[in-house]
Write a protein that holds these residues in place. Sequence first.
Motif, PDB file in Angstrom:
ATOM      1  N   UNK A  26       0.819  -1.204   0.000  1.00  0.00           N
ATOM      2  CA  UNK A  26       0.000   0.000   0.000  1.00  0.00           C
ATOM      3  C   UNK A  26       0.857   1.261   0.000  1.00  0.00           C
ATOM      4  N   UNK A  27       2.033   1.186   0.635  1.00  0.00           N
ATOM      5  CA  UNK A  27       2.951   2.318   0.606  1.00  0.00           C
ATOM      6  C   UNK A  27       3.538   2.492  -0.793  1.00  0.00           C
ATOM      7  N   UNK A  28       3.853   1.368  -1.449  1.00  0.00           N
ATOM      8  CA  UNK A  28       4.329   1.425  -2.835  1.00  0.00           C
ATOM      9  C   UNK A  28       3.265   2.081  -3.711  1.00  0.00           C
ATOM     10  N   UNK A  29       2.029   1.664  -3.519  1.00  0.00           N
ATOM     11  CA  UNK A  29       0.914   2.218  -4.283  1.00  0.00           C
ATOM     12  C   UNK A  29       0.765   3.718  -4.031  1.00  0.00           C
ATOM     13  N   UNK A  30       0.848   4.102  -2.762  1.00  0.00           N
ATOM     14  CA  UNK A  30       0.697   5.515  -2.399  1.00  0.00           C
ATOM     15  C   UNK A  30       1.799   6.373  -3.000  1.00  0.00           C
ATOM     16  N   UNK A  31       3.045   5.899  -2.897  1.00  0.00           N
ATOM     17  CA  UNK A  31       4.163   6.666  -3.441  1.00  0.00           C
ATOM     18  C   UNK A  31       4.097   6.747  -4.959  1.00  0.00           C
ATOM     19  N   UNK A  32       3.690   5.635  -5.586  1.00  0.00           N
ATOM     20  CA  UNK A  32       3.563   5.641  -7.037  1.00  0.00           C
ATOM     21  C   UNK A  32       2.515   6.626  -7.516  1.00  0.00           C
ATOM     22  N   UNK A 162      10.380 -12.431  -6.446  1.00  0.00           N
ATOM     23  CA  UNK A 162       8.978 -12.255  -6.810  1.00  0.00           C
ATOM     24  C   UNK A 162       8.397 -10.989  -6.184  1.00  0.00           C
ATOM     25  N   UNK A 163       8.847 -10.650  -4.972  1.00  0.00           N
ATOM     26  CA  UNK A 163       8.378  -9.418  -4.333  1.00  0.00           C
ATOM     27  C   UNK A 163       8.848  -8.192  -5.115  1.00  0.00           C
ATOM     28  N   UNK A 164      10.111  -8.228  -5.582  1.00  0.00           N
ATOM     29  CA  UNK A 164      10.643  -7.110  -6.358  1.00  0.00           C
ATOM     30  C   UNK A 164       9.851  -6.924  -7.653  1.00  0.00           C
ATOM     31  N   UNK A 165       9.521  -8.034  -8.307  1.00  0.00           N
ATOM     32  CA  UNK A 165       8.764  -7.954  -9.564  1.00  0.00           C
ATOM     33  C   UNK A 165       7.355  -7.413  -9.318  1.00  0.00           C
ATOM     34  N   UNK A 166       6.665  -7.984  -8.322  1.00  0.00           N
ATOM     35  CA  UNK A 166       5.283  -7.573  -8.073  1.00  0.00           C
ATOM     36  C   UNK A 166       5.201  -6.143  -7.550  1.00  0.00           C
ATOM     37  N   UNK A 167       6.111  -5.760  -6.653  1.00  0.00           N
ATOM     38  CA  UNK A 167       6.129  -4.379  -6.172  1.00  0.00           C
ATOM     39  C   UNK A 167       6.471  -3.407  -7.305  1.00  0.00           C
ATOM     40  N   UNK A 168       7.386  -3.843  -8.203  1.00  0.00           N
ATOM     41  CA  UNK A 168       7.740  -2.997  -9.332  1.00  0.00           C
ATOM     42  C   UNK A 168       6.550  -2.759 -10.252  1.00  0.00           C
ATOM     43  N   UNK A 169       5.813  -3.818 -10.532  1.00  0.00           N
ATOM     44  CA  UNK A 169       4.611  -3.694 -11.362  1.00  0.00           C
ATOM     45  C   UNK A 169       3.583  -2.791 -10.682  1.00  0.00           C
ATOM     46  N   UNK A 170       3.424  -2.976  -9.361  1.00  0.00           N
ATOM     47  CA  UNK A 170       2.464  -2.159  -8.614  1.00  0.00           C
ATOM     48  C   UNK A 170       2.850  -0.683  -8.657  1.00  0.00           C
ATOM     49  N   UNK A 171       4.152  -0.400  -8.465  1.00  0.00           N
ATOM     50  CA  UNK A 171       4.609   0.981  -8.511  1.00  0.00           C
ATOM     51  C   UNK A 171       4.431   1.600  -9.885  1.00  0.00           C
ATOM     52  N   UNK A 172       4.680   0.813 -10.927  1.00  0.00           N
ATOM     53  CA  UNK A 172       4.583   1.319 -12.296  1.00  0.00           C
ATOM     54  C   UNK A 172       3.136   1.643 -12.672  1.00  0.00           C
ATOM     55  N   UNK A 173       2.217   0.770 -12.249  1.00  0.00           N
ATOM     56  CA  UNK A 173       0.812   0.961 -12.593  1.00  0.00           C
ATOM     57  C   UNK A 173       0.007   1.501 -11.407  1.00  0.00           C
ATOM     58  N   UNK A 174       0.675   2.260 -10.521  1.00  0.00           N
ATOM     59  CA  UNK A 174       0.040   2.709  -9.277  1.00  0.00           C
ATOM     60  C   UNK A 174      -1.251   3.477  -9.528  1.00  0.00           C
ATOM     61  N   UNK A 175      -1.237   4.384 -10.522  1.00  0.00           N
ATOM     62  CA  UNK A 175      -2.434   5.178 -10.775  1.00  0.00           C
ATOM     63  C   UNK A 175      -3.619   4.320 -11.176  1.00  0.00           C
ATOM     64  N   UNK A 176      -3.371   3.375 -12.067  1.00  0.00           N
ATOM     65  CA  UNK A 176      -4.440   2.489 -12.529  1.00  0.00           C
ATOM     66  C   UNK A 176      -4.945   1.601 -11.401  1.00  0.00           C
ATOM     67  N   UNK A 177      -4.012   1.038 -10.636  1.00  0.00           N
ATOM     68  CA  UNK A 177      -4.394   0.155  -9.531  1.00  0.00           C
ATOM     69  C   UNK A 177      -5.168   0.930  -8.471  1.00  0.00           C
ATOM     70  N   UNK A 178      -4.732   2.161  -8.180  1.00  0.00           N
ATOM     71  CA  UNK A 178      -5.426   2.979  -7.193  1.00  0.00           C
ATOM     72  C   UNK A 178      -6.872   3.251  -7.594  1.00  0.00           C
ATOM     73  N   UNK A 179      -7.075   3.569  -8.883  1.00  0.00           N
ATOM     74  CA  UNK A 179      -8.444   3.786  -9.362  1.00  0.00           C
ATOM     75  C   UNK A 179      -9.268   2.501  -9.291  1.00  0.00           C
ATOM     76  N   UNK A 180      -8.611   1.381  -9.569  1.00  0.00           N
ATOM     77  CA  UNK A 180      -9.287   0.079  -9.539  1.00  0.00           C
ATOM     78  C   UNK A 180      -9.769  -0.242  -8.125  1.00  0.00           C
ATOM     79  N   UNK A 181      -8.876  -0.044  -7.139  1.00  0.00           N
ATOM     80  CA  UNK A 181      -9.250  -0.284  -5.745  1.00  0.00           C
ATOM     81  C   UNK A 181     -10.365   0.650  -5.299  1.00  0.00           C
TER      82      UNK A 181
END
Length: 210
Positions: A26-32, A162-181
């Motif tokens: 969630x912090x990754x998402x927020x910062x992204x 796997x955490x680095x990959x998934x967190x990286x994807x989350x950070x990259x698409x943070x805006x889209x994921x945030x709207x989705x949530x």
Amino acid sequence: MLTLDQLLAFLLAASLITISPGPDNLMVLSLGMSRGRKQGMAFGLGCALGCLSHTLLAVVGVSSLLVASPVAFAALRIGGGAYLFWLGVQALRSRGGATVPTHAADAPEQSAMQLLWRGVFANAINPKVMLFFLAFLPQFVAADRGDVPWQLAQLGMVFTVQAAVLFGVLGYFAGTVGQWFARWPLVALWFDRLAGVIFCGLGARLIFIS
């Protein structure tokens, strides 16, 4: 080396746990969302790299117990199972955890490198993560295959990657994921439920089958 069955089972469980809403992602998402993709991805990479310190502690601690006393090792497995089961119950009782923290946007501006080291430090000193690794990694070890320390080290490295990959994807698409949530808040709730079932199942297996 890990067997393919070991690797796939561990990777599936680790990935589901990583994507379940929690403080790190969630912090990754927020910062992204508030600072940009680069900053979110940097913090996520730092959180993932922090797992290596817990891997080292698990390798040293579990291996020492195994050599010193099989009974103590069994006690660790059962205690770890109880801890995982408790985490599962907490996740099942959760009302959802996808509320993105707002304090990230208000924090002083930091470079990507500063955020990376902030992620490493925050994860490395978190005692809950340390307990989780001590409980989670040993149950995917095939003791009959020998070389337990190397198996633990491989599992820890797989978790980190796997955490680095998934967190990286989350950070990259943070805006889209945030709207989705924001649009489907129940998604976070069902991620929690899924993680709860996994934790309870793994914990019960350690307690009653090991």
